[in-house]
Design an enzyme around this catalytic site. Structure first.
Site, PDB file in Angstrom:
ATOM      1  N   LYS A  62      39.146  46.078  49.179  1.00  0.00           N
ATOM      2  CA  LYS A  62      39.436  44.924  48.261  1.00  0.00           C
ATOM      3  C   LYS A  62      38.985  45.625  46.805  1.00  0.00           C
ATOM      4  O   LYS A  62      37.952  45.048  46.227  1.00  0.00           O
ATOM      5  CB  LYS A  62      39.177  43.475  48.479  1.00  0.00           C
TER       6      LYS A  62
HETATM    7  N1  PMP Z   1      46.509  41.075  50.332  1.00  0.00           N
HETATM    8  C1  PMP Z   1      46.080  41.338  49.047  1.00  0.00           C
HETATM    9  C2  PMP Z   1      46.417  42.334  48.134  1.00  0.00           C
HETATM   10  C3  PMP Z   1      45.068  40.224  48.714  1.00  0.00           C
HETATM   11  O1  PMP Z   1      44.668  40.196  47.335  1.00  0.00           O
HETATM   12  C4  PMP Z   1      44.878  39.175  49.585  1.00  0.00           C
HETATM   13  C5  PMP Z   1      43.802  37.980  48.915  1.00  0.00           C
HETATM   14  N2  PMP Z   1      42.453  38.677  48.963  1.00  0.00           N
HETATM   15  C6  PMP Z   1      45.121  39.161  50.688  1.00  0.00           C
HETATM   16  C7  PMP Z   1      46.153  40.337  51.154  1.00  0.00           C
HETATM   17  C8  PMP Z   1      44.850  37.958  51.776  1.00  0.00           C
HETATM   18  O2  PMP Z   1      43.224  38.354  52.099  1.00  0.00           O
HETATM   19  P1  PMP Z   1      42.435  37.048  52.552  1.00  0.00           P
HETATM   20  O3  PMP Z   1      43.173  36.279  53.473  1.00  0.00           O
HETATM   21  O4  PMP Z   1      41.404  37.917  53.097  1.00  0.00           O
HETATM   22  O5  PMP Z   1      42.379  36.139  51.224  1.00  0.00           O
END
Ligand code: PMP
Length: 296
Positions: free
Chosen positions: A159
């Site tokens: 991330k």
């Molecule tokens: N894909 C992207 C590109 C994101 O930014 C997010 C949000 N963090 C997600 C998927 C979903 O991740 P999560 O459920 O861990 O928030």
């Protein structure tokens, strides 16, 4: 509507181990993270005063940092505690939590080994990611021109802030055309995810979702898979090609910010907001509530 800019809000931000007044949590213009995208972050939500799956998020922050060759100078426990304490000091029950780690200003150039790794945690109130008016019929998604990169091109599973450059571009294009967000394919042309959320489809009572081999395996995604399995709903994690889109009956996207949001349209394709999407949304919204409160 007047919106208070993010650098002028109320409260405190945890910055490198200390609480500083919100407006004082600043970085210098010559910061490696700003120039070379050496930064990783998290997005978490607190419900009823508790941060949902905090440890999983903190673990992912550390894993993302490692993928960028950065060592966070705190323990996972210290960051968890800092998130909880910041939430307490902000005084919110329901809120969005944003930890971020970035290379500082000691070195300016592509190399950044001597840069301090800074960490900050900011918490603010962020109600619904998409206009709740769209919950009935589902949001509309554009199909982005930008594609999720090959893992040999970028640290796709981190991330990391640099990966959001194409998300912002895809979302701008989508919003300009009147869509709420955009579906992105990956570099092979397979269905991947949205600009800040993972995607699921429903056909014949089963769920289908792309295998996350070049994008974030979201914590919400994994939670929703668990919730579906608890209801004996079959979940197919597999390659999904765009040609299959017309054959799906329902569609929804999931993410910490987006929670579980029904999708009504993707480009020319139409989906209904059916029982399965509604049920999983309700299951998710109950799952995120603190366990003690849920038992009341
Ligand atoms: N894909 C992207 C590109 C994101 O930014 C997010 C949000 N963090 C997600 C998927 C979903 O991740 P999560 O459920 O861990 O928030």
């Amino acid at each position: 509507m007047s919106v208070v800019p993010f650098d002028q809000r109320e409260g405190v931000i945890w910055l490198n181990g200390e609480f500083v007044p919100w407006a004082d949590a600043r970085v210098h213009v010559l910061t490696h993270g700003l120039h070379y995208a050496s930064a990783v972050f998290e997005g978490e939500r607190a419900y009823g005063g508790e941060i949902f799956k905090l440890r999983e998020h903190t673990d992912r922050l550390f894993a993302s940092a490692e993928m960028l060759d950065m060592v966070i100078p705190y323990t996972v426990e210290e960051i968890d505690e800092a998130c909880r304490e910041t939430l307490k000091r902000q005084g919110y029950r329901d809120a969005y939590v944003r930890p971020i780690a970035w290379r500082g200003s000691e070195m300016m150039g592509v190399s950044g080994q001597s840069n301090r790794i800074n960490v900050a945690i900011a918490i603010w109130q962020w109600p619904a990611y998409f206009d709740p008016a769209h919950l009935e019929r589902g949001i509309k998604l554009d199909i982005a021109e930008w594609r999720r990169p090959d893992p040999r091109t970028a640290p796709s599973k981190a991330k990391a802030v640099g990966l959001y450059m194409i998300c912002t571009l895809a979302k701008h294009t989508a919003e300009r055309k009147g869509y709420a967000d955009a579906l992105m394919y990956d570099w092979r042309g397979q269905v991947a995810e949205c600009t800040g959320a993972n995607i699921f489809f429903v056909r014949n009572g089963e769920l289908h979702t792309p295998t996350p081999d070049c994008f974030l395996d979201g914590i919400t995604r994994r939670t929703v898979i668990d919730l579906a399995r608890r209801r004996q709903i079959k979940v197919n994690e597999r390659v999904i090609m765009p040609e299959e889109l017309p054959g799906f009956e329902q569609c929804f996207i999931v993410g910490t910010a987006a929670e579980v949001t029904p999708v009504g349209e993707i480009g020319p394709h139409r989906f209904t907001v059916g029982d399965l999407v509604r049920t999983l949304r309700a299951d998710y919204l109950s799952e995120v509530q603190p366990k003690a409160a849920a038992a009341e």
